[in-house]
Design a protein around this motif. Structure first.
Motif, short mmCIF file in Angstrom:
data_model
loop_
_atom_site.label_atom_id
_atom_site.label_comp_id
_atom_site.label_asym_id
_atom_site.label_seq_id
_atom_site.Cartn_x
_atom_site.Cartn_y
_atom_site.Cartn_z
N ASP A 6 12.87 -4.32 -0.99
CA ASP A 6 12.59 -4.56 -2.41
C ASP A 6 13.72 -5.33 -3.11
O ASP A 6 14.04 -5.06 -4.26
CB ASP A 6 12.36 -3.22 -3.12
N HIS A 32 9.77 -7.34 -2.30
CA HIS A 32 9.17 -6.58 -3.40
C HIS A 32 7.66 -6.72 -3.50
O HIS A 32 7.10 -6.84 -4.57
CB HIS A 32 9.85 -6.94 -4.72
N HIS A 33 6.99 -6.77 -2.34
CA HIS A 33 5.53 -6.79 -2.24
C HIS A 33 4.87 -8.00 -2.91
O HIS A 33 3.70 -7.97 -3.24
CB HIS A 33 4.92 -5.50 -2.84
N SER A 35 5.92 -9.32 -5.87
CA SER A 35 5.98 -9.25 -7.33
C SER A 35 6.77 -10.43 -7.88
O SER A 35 7.50 -11.10 -7.14
CB SER A 35 6.61 -7.94 -7.80
N ALA A 54 3.22 -10.12 3.06
CA ALA A 54 3.48 -9.19 1.97
C ALA A 54 2.74 -7.88 2.21
O ALA A 54 1.57 -7.89 2.60
CB ALA A 54 3.04 -9.79 0.64
N SER A 55 3.41 -6.78 1.96
CA SER A 55 2.80 -5.46 2.05
C SER A 55 2.20 -5.14 0.68
O SER A 55 2.92 -4.91 -0.28
CB SER A 55 3.85 -4.43 2.43
N THR A 56 0.86 -5.18 0.60
CA THR A 56 0.18 -4.97 -0.67
C THR A 56 -1.01 -4.03 -0.49
O THR A 56 -1.40 -3.72 0.63
CB THR A 56 -0.35 -6.31 -1.25
N GLU A 57 -1.59 -3.64 -1.60
CA GLU A 57 -2.77 -2.77 -1.58
C GLU A 57 -3.95 -3.56 -2.12
O GLU A 57 -3.86 -4.22 -3.16
CB GLU A 57 -2.51 -1.56 -2.47
N LEU A 64 -0.74 -6.89 -7.03
CA LEU A 64 0.15 -7.66 -6.15
C LEU A 64 -0.65 -8.22 -4.98
O LEU A 64 -1.60 -7.58 -4.54
CB LEU A 64 1.28 -6.77 -5.64
N PRO A 65 -0.29 -9.37 -4.51
CA PRO A 65 0.85 -10.19 -4.89
C PRO A 65 0.57 -11.00 -6.16
O PRO A 65 -0.57 -11.31 -6.47
CB PRO A 65 1.02 -11.12 -3.69
N ASP A 82 -1.26 -11.12 3.56
CA ASP A 82 -0.87 -9.86 2.92
C ASP A 82 -1.82 -8.76 3.37
O ASP A 82 -2.98 -9.01 3.69
CB ASP A 82 -0.79 -9.97 1.40
#
Length: 121
Positions: A6, A32-33, A35, A54-57, A64-65, A82
């Motif tokens: 992050d 930071h995903h 951001s 990117a690690s996102t949901e 994000l992203p 991602d």
């Protein structure tokens, strides 16, 4: 591969300033995903990745992203993946190549549910 966690833009700037040649990587885990507090253009240029992950949901509340962040990578010719869109992402290194695989292709279902349905434990 550069694992950033992050880190904010200030830390990116410090890394570029102190060791821009040492931070080059073929695969970058996006800070930071994805951001808008990270991934400044000079940092991306200094790392010069082929792939950004990117690690996102998927559909997460933080949205994000950030679209501007994704554009910064794409403008520099970096391929973007991602986890929110692509699910589990595997990176396999060999002496001559880097291969990336994703679990979620079309379905937006969580990847672990797909594994459970197939009897994988």
């Amino acid at each position: 591969m550069l694992l950033t966690g992050d880190i904010p833009s200030l830390v990116e700037w410090l890394l570029v300033r102190r060791s821009s040649e040492d931070i080059k990587a073929d695969v970058l885990i996006v800070p930071h995903h994805g951001s808008d507090t990270s991934s400044n253009a000079k940092f991306i240029e200094s790392v010069s990745p082929t792939w950004a992950i990117a690690s996102t949901e998927y559909g997460g509340r933080w949205r994000l992203p950030n679209r501007d962040v994704v554009e910064r990578y794409l403008e520099q010719g970096v391929s973007w993946l991602d986890t929110g869109q692509n699910g589990l992402i595997s990176v396999k290194f060999s002496p001559s190549d880097i291969e990336l695989e994703t679990v979620r292709v079309e379905s937006k279902e969580p990847w672990y549910r797909q594994m459970l349905r197939k009897g994988v434990e």
